[in-house]
Motif scaffolding. Structure first.
Motif, PDB file in Angstrom:
ATOM      1  N   LEU A 204       0.982  -1.095  -0.133  1.00  0.00           N
ATOM      2  CA  LEU A 204       0.062   0.134  -0.145  1.00  0.00           C
ATOM      3  C   LEU A 204       0.569   1.112   0.297  1.00  0.00           C
ATOM      4  N   VAL A 205       2.174   1.342   0.409  1.00  0.00           N
ATOM      5  CA  VAL A 205       2.945   2.306   1.069  1.00  0.00           C
ATOM      6  C   VAL A 205       3.393   2.577  -0.431  1.00  0.00           C
ATOM      7  N   ASN A 206       3.496   1.764  -1.333  1.00  0.00           N
ATOM      8  CA  ASN A 206       4.925   1.337  -2.354  1.00  0.00           C
ATOM      9  C   ASN A 206       3.725   2.130  -3.279  1.00  0.00           C
ATOM     10  N   ALA A 207       2.625   1.496  -3.283  1.00  0.00           N
ATOM     11  CA  ALA A 207       1.284   2.088  -4.092  1.00  0.00           C
ATOM     12  C   ALA A 207       1.248   3.434  -4.238  1.00  0.00           C
ATOM     13  N   LEU A 208       1.497   4.382  -3.301  1.00  0.00           N
ATOM     14  CA  LEU A 208       0.970   5.525  -3.052  1.00  0.00           C
ATOM     15  C   LEU A 208       2.838   6.368  -3.234  1.00  0.00           C
ATOM     16  N   GLY A 209       3.747   5.273  -2.934  1.00  0.00           N
ATOM     17  CA  GLY A 209       4.840   6.472  -4.034  1.00  0.00           C
ATOM     18  C   GLY A 209       5.402   7.051  -2.842  1.00  0.00           C
ATOM     19  N   GLY A 210       5.087   6.244  -1.539  1.00  0.00           N
ATOM     20  CA  GLY A 210       6.193   6.194  -0.534  1.00  0.00           C
ATOM     21  C   GLY A 210       5.452   7.497   0.810  1.00  0.00           C
ATOM     22  N   VAL A 211       5.086   7.320   2.289  1.00  0.00           N
ATOM     23  CA  VAL A 211       4.695   8.198   2.987  1.00  0.00           C
ATOM     24  C   VAL A 211       6.069   9.213   3.589  1.00  0.00           C
ATOM     25  N   THR A 212       5.763  10.287   3.697  1.00  0.00           N
ATOM     26  CA  THR A 212       7.039  10.839   4.565  1.00  0.00           C
ATOM     27  C   THR A 212       6.492  11.329   5.848  1.00  0.00           C
ATOM     28  N   VAL A 213       7.541  11.342   6.780  1.00  0.00           N
ATOM     29  CA  VAL A 213       7.437  10.687   8.126  1.00  0.00           C
ATOM     30  C   VAL A 213       8.492  11.637   8.834  1.00  0.00           C
ATOM     31  N   THR A 214       8.113  12.660   9.991  1.00  0.00           N
ATOM     32  CA  THR A 214       9.276  12.999  10.760  1.00  0.00           C
ATOM     33  C   THR A 214       9.371  12.760  12.380  1.00  0.00           C
ATOM     34  N   THR A 215      10.291  12.203  12.755  1.00  0.00           N
ATOM     35  CA  THR A 215      10.655  11.545  13.356  1.00  0.00           C
ATOM     36  C   THR A 215      11.325  13.010  14.466  1.00  0.00           C
ATOM     37  N   ASP A 216      10.891  12.621  16.298  1.00  0.00           N
ATOM     38  CA  ASP A 216      11.559  13.001  16.915  1.00  0.00           C
ATOM     39  C   ASP A 216      13.264  13.116  17.964  1.00  0.00           C
ATOM     40  N   GLU A 217      12.928  11.437  17.357  1.00  0.00           N
ATOM     41  CA  GLU A 217      14.586  11.343  18.005  1.00  0.00           C
ATOM     42  C   GLU A 217      14.725   9.956  16.593  1.00  0.00           C
ATOM     43  N   ASP A 218      16.130   9.892  17.190  1.00  0.00           N
ATOM     44  CA  ASP A 218      17.221   9.302  16.422  1.00  0.00           C
ATOM     45  C   ASP A 218      16.515   7.577  16.378  1.00  0.00           C
ATOM     46  N   ILE A 219      16.935   6.970  15.357  1.00  0.00           N
ATOM     47  CA  ILE A 219      16.131   5.446  15.684  1.00  0.00           C
ATOM     48  C   ILE A 219      17.487   4.414  14.925  1.00  0.00           C
ATOM     49  N   ASP A 220      17.465   3.599  16.206  1.00  0.00           N
ATOM     50  CA  ASP A 220      18.804   3.090  16.097  1.00  0.00           C
ATOM     51  C   ASP A 220      18.041   1.328  16.401  1.00  0.00           C
ATOM     52  N   ASP A 221      17.523   1.020  15.327  1.00  0.00           N
ATOM     53  CA  ASP A 221      16.776  -0.629  16.202  1.00  0.00           C
ATOM     54  C   ASP A 221      17.331  -1.347  15.261  1.00  0.00           C
ATOM     55  N   ASP A 222      18.642  -2.739  15.723  1.00  0.00           N
ATOM     56  CA  ASP A 222      18.923  -3.432  14.338  1.00  0.00           C
ATOM     57  C   ASP A 222      17.726  -4.519  14.196  1.00  0.00           C
ATOM     58  N   ASP A 223      16.825  -5.039  14.961  1.00  0.00           N
ATOM     59  CA  ASP A 223      15.682  -6.154  14.866  1.00  0.00           C
ATOM     60  C   ASP A 223      14.859  -5.506  13.722  1.00  0.00           C
ATOM     61  N   SER A 224      14.621  -4.118  13.720  1.00  0.00           N
ATOM     62  CA  SER A 224      13.712  -4.015  12.491  1.00  0.00           C
ATOM     63  C   SER A 224      14.892  -3.775  11.111  1.00  0.00           C
ATOM     64  N   HIS A 225      15.564  -3.727  11.971  1.00  0.00           N
ATOM     65  CA  HIS A 225      16.200  -3.410  10.727  1.00  0.00           C
ATOM     66  C   HIS A 225      16.293  -1.949  10.315  1.00  0.00           C
ATOM     67  N   LEU A 226      15.958  -0.417  11.379  1.00  0.00           N
ATOM     68  CA  LEU A 226      15.913   0.578  10.607  1.00  0.00           C
ATOM     69  C   LEU A 226      16.313   1.718  11.296  1.00  0.00           C
ATOM     70  N   HIS A 227      17.703   2.478  10.519  1.00  0.00           N
ATOM     71  CA  HIS A 227      18.458   3.405  10.709  1.00  0.00           C
ATOM     72  C   HIS A 227      18.099   4.531  10.996  1.00  0.00           C
ATOM     73  N   LEU A 228      17.983   5.032  11.085  1.00  0.00           N
ATOM     74  CA  LEU A 228      17.298   6.859  10.907  1.00  0.00           C
ATOM     75  C   LEU A 228      17.844   8.028  12.460  1.00  0.00           C
ATOM     76  N   GLU A 229      17.874   8.929  11.179  1.00  0.00           N
ATOM     77  CA  GLU A 229      18.297  10.281  11.911  1.00  0.00           C
ATOM     78  C   GLU A 229      17.266  10.835  12.601  1.00  0.00           C
ATOM     79  N   ALA A 230      16.546  11.248  13.320  1.00  0.00           N
ATOM     80  CA  ALA A 230      15.990  12.476  13.863  1.00  0.00           C
ATOM     81  C   ALA A 230      15.522  13.763  12.962  1.00  0.00           C
ATOM     82  N   GLY A 231      14.733  14.010  12.007  1.00  0.00           N
ATOM     83  CA  GLY A 231      13.511  14.952  11.201  1.00  0.00           C
ATOM     84  C   GLY A 231      13.032  13.694  10.442  1.00  0.00           C
ATOM     85  N   THR A 232      13.131  14.786   8.836  1.00  0.00           N
ATOM     86  CA  THR A 232      11.903  14.284   8.344  1.00  0.00           C
ATOM     87  C   THR A 232      12.579  13.230   6.586  1.00  0.00           C
TER      88      THR A 232
END
Length: 355
Positions: A204-232
């Protein structure tokens, strides 16, 4: 897994109530099938394909009559009924996001190698009589509950279990046991059941062309394989799914922290749907509708495009600001600091208010 909630009414950055989401949800979620039919006109094969996508479970037959009573309906005033009236009575829908681990696509998206699935997110959606307002209650999956005996497809049944995690009901007995457990702890009848799985959400997300999200803190989670700096960030389907699953890389690592992230994601996703003019692109419209219907498992009362369309159309009077979101009141479990239990009498009073 993509409709989490918090314990207060949502507001935007200017402090205004984010009731617009209710309108977006009606149009983009439940009535998407109706829009598709209008868009493709005589393409009956598309209708058949989308209708055939939807999987269902006969929960009413499996559970029988040993359930909370259905809400009392009020007849329409004399002379006000139309030839084909839309339903107006109150309705309760259990919505689950399943962390499915079966199938190649779900395994590639982090489901693992084992069979089966877990209920990663659970909400009770209560639509008030008249269908102009609704309340969404999130049940944390780490809540310790008494899981009742549930019927199994082979004719047997599970044993009653005490002090077990809420999401074990689904992993042990599927949708039937999930519904029975929710009804047991809430004493509220679930009129319908809707489940969305891993791969369908990513599609669904891919069919919509992706989704823009703003995070308030860094995310560093090896279990979900997601590594994002705080921001948009503009996320694709795989990344959005990882965000929905993240818990160890934020806050205290609890399920309650993940609910906050999921709320950000669903808000952004609904805004993306709202800003995308799907009717101008039949191809994208079909891809979105195919992703939605292909990811659904429902009870037998919602297992067709016609029934889903009727539900969506019945919500047309749901006003902006008519959606209230809360989380079931919980406290830390005395037996385990990593688990929670219902906070009483607040939880009981909340469920009583939805009858």
């Amino acid at each position: 897994m993509f409709l989490p909630v918090t314990g207060h009414e949502e507001r935007d950055a200017d402090g205004r109530r984010a009731g617009r989401r209710s309108t977006v949800l009606k149009i983009a979620g439940l009535t998407l099938a109706a829009a598709l039919v209008a868009g493709v006109g005589t393409a009956g094969w598309a209708y058949w394909r989308l209708n055939d996508n939807i999987k269902s479970v006969d929960i009413d037959n499996a559970l029988g009559d040993n359930r909370p009573a259905k809400a009392v309906t009020t007849p329409s005033p004399s002379g006000s009924a139309s030839a084909s009236p839309l339903p107006t009575e109150a309705v309760n829908i259990l919505v689950l996001g399943s962390d499915s681990r079966s199938g190649k696509e779900n395994q590639e998206l982090g489901g693992g190698d084992s069979s089966g699935a877990r209920s990663d997110t659970a909400m009770v959606v209560h639509i008030d009589a008249g269908r102009t307002s609704a309340t969404v209650v999130s049940i944390p999956r780490d809540t310790l509950v008494t899981r009742p005996s549930c019927p199994l497809s082979d004719g047997g049944s599970t044993a009653t279990a005490y002090g077990v995690m809420f999401n074990t009901a689904y992993s042990l007995g599927g949708p039937v046991c999930a519904v029975k457990t929710v009804e047991s702890i809430t004493n509220v009848r679930m009129d319908h059941y809707i489940e969305v799985d891993f791969s369908g959400f990513a599609k669904l997300v891919n069919a919509l062309g992706g989704v823009t999200v703003t995070t308030d803190e860094d995310i560093d989670d090896d279990d979900s394989h997601l590594h994002l700096e705080a921001g948009t960030h503009h996320l694709n389907g795989r990344q959005a799914l990882a965000l929905a699953r993240t818990r160890h890389g934020i806050g205290d690592g609890s399920d309650l922290g993940r609910i906050g992230l999921q709320q950000k994601l669903v808000t952004a996703l609904l805004e993306q749907i709202s800003s995308t003019d799907l009717l101008t692109s039949p191809t994208q419209l079909y891809e979105v509708a195919d992703a939605v219907t292909g990811s659904l498992t429902t009870d037998t009362g919602l297992d067709s495009l016609g029934e889903l369309m009727e539900l969506g159309q019945s919500l047309k009077g749901l006003s902006a600001g008519g959606l209230t979101t809360v989380m079931m009141p919980v406290v830390t479990a005395p037996s385990d600091p990593n688990r929670v239990i219902a906070k009483e009498p607040a939880a009981r009073e909340l469920w009583e208010s939805l009858k």
